[in-house]
Design a protein around this motif. Structure first.
Motif, mmCIF file in Angstrom:
data_model
loop_
_atom_site.group_PDB
_atom_site.id
_atom_site.type_symbol
_atom_site.label_atom_id
_atom_site.label_comp_id
_atom_site.label_asym_id
_atom_site.label_seq_id
_atom_site.Cartn_x
_atom_site.Cartn_y
_atom_site.Cartn_z
ATOM 1 N N TYR A 80 51.896 4.633 -52.525
ATOM 2 C CA TYR A 80 51.393 5.471 -51.372
ATOM 3 C C TYR A 80 50.521 6.581 -51.796
ATOM 4 N N THR A 81 49.884 6.852 -50.890
ATOM 5 C CA THR A 81 48.936 8.038 -51.304
ATOM 6 C C THR A 81 49.717 9.267 -51.473
ATOM 7 N N ASP A 82 49.377 10.317 -52.213
ATOM 8 C CA ASP A 82 50.075 11.418 -52.181
ATOM 9 C C ASP A 82 50.496 12.169 -51.239
ATOM 10 N N GLN B 127 36.677 9.194 -43.870
ATOM 11 C CA GLN B 127 36.560 7.697 -44.393
ATOM 12 C C GLN B 127 37.969 7.352 -44.183
ATOM 13 N N ARG B 128 37.912 5.987 -43.971
ATOM 14 C CA ARG B 128 39.181 5.216 -43.991
ATOM 15 C C ARG B 128 40.003 5.336 -45.260
ATOM 16 N N GLU B 129 40.971 5.373 -45.551
ATOM 17 C CA GLU B 129 41.844 5.815 -46.571
ATOM 18 C C GLU B 129 43.072 4.894 -46.431
ATOM 19 N N LEU B 130 43.439 4.284 -47.754
ATOM 20 C CA LEU B 130 44.763 3.659 -47.856
ATOM 21 C C LEU B 130 46.040 4.713 -47.930
ATOM 22 N N VAL B 131 46.709 4.316 -47.079
ATOM 23 C CA VAL B 131 47.776 5.218 -46.928
ATOM 24 C C VAL B 131 49.108 4.496 -47.700
ATOM 25 N N ALA B 132 49.507 3.357 -47.565
ATOM 26 C CA ALA B 132 50.605 2.708 -48.331
ATOM 27 C C ALA B 132 50.467 1.271 -48.286
ATOM 28 N N ARG B 133 50.812 0.632 -49.429
ATOM 29 C CA ARG B 133 50.760 -0.809 -49.330
ATOM 30 C C ARG B 133 51.946 -1.546 -49.965
#
Length: 115
Positions: free
Chosen positions: A59-61, A44-50
Motif C-alpha cells: 500500500y502507498t503510505d 500523476q497516476r499513482e499506485l495505491v495498492a497491489r
C-alpha cells in the motif's frame, strides 16, 4: 480479449467508505500483480495498492490502515475496500493487471470525497 471492468465508485462524505470492484473477463496468464491506481486532477497516476500473485499486499503510505485490497480468484475479481475516506482520496481509480506479457487497464471509476 481481456477486459477489466471497474465498479463501485461514487460520491461519499469524508469518513465514509466505498468498495471498488474490478472484474476481469478472460484468462490472464502469469500475473505478477493486480493493483489499483488513482489519478487526481492535475496529478500523476499513482499506485495505491497491489496484491501479488502469492497473496502479499503493498500500500502507498497515505492509505495504509484505511484501504484493503483483496481478490476472489473464483470470480476473477479484485476489490479495494476504502474506509475513513478523505477529500484527498478524490481521484479516478484504475484497476491494473500486470502480467509477464503485458499490462491491462480498466476504464476507471470516479471516487469523490466531500468535506
Amino acid at each position: 480479449q481481456v477486459q477489466l471492468v471497474e465498479s463501485g465508485g461514487g460520491l461519499v462524505q469524508a469518513g465514509g467508505s466505498l468498495r471498488l470492484s474490478c472484474a476481469a473477463s478472460g484468462t490472464i496468464y502469469r500475473i505478477n500483480f493486480t493493483g489499483w491506481y488513482r489519478q487526481a486532477l492535475g496529478k500523476q497516476r499513482e499506485l495505491v495498492a497491489r496484491i501479488l500473485s502469492g497473496g502479499s499486499t503493498d500500500y502507498t503510505d497515505s492509505v495504509k490502515g484505511r484501504f484493503t485490497i483483496s481478490r476472489d480468484n473464483y470470480k476473477n475479481t479484485v476489490y479495494l475496500q476504502m474506509n475513513s475516506l478523505k477529500p484527498e482520496d478524490t481521484a479516478v481509480y484504475y484497476c491494473n493487471v500486470n502480467s509477464a506479457y503485458t499490462t491491462f487497464w480498466g476504464q476507471g471509476t470516479q471516487v469523490t470525497v466531500s468535506s
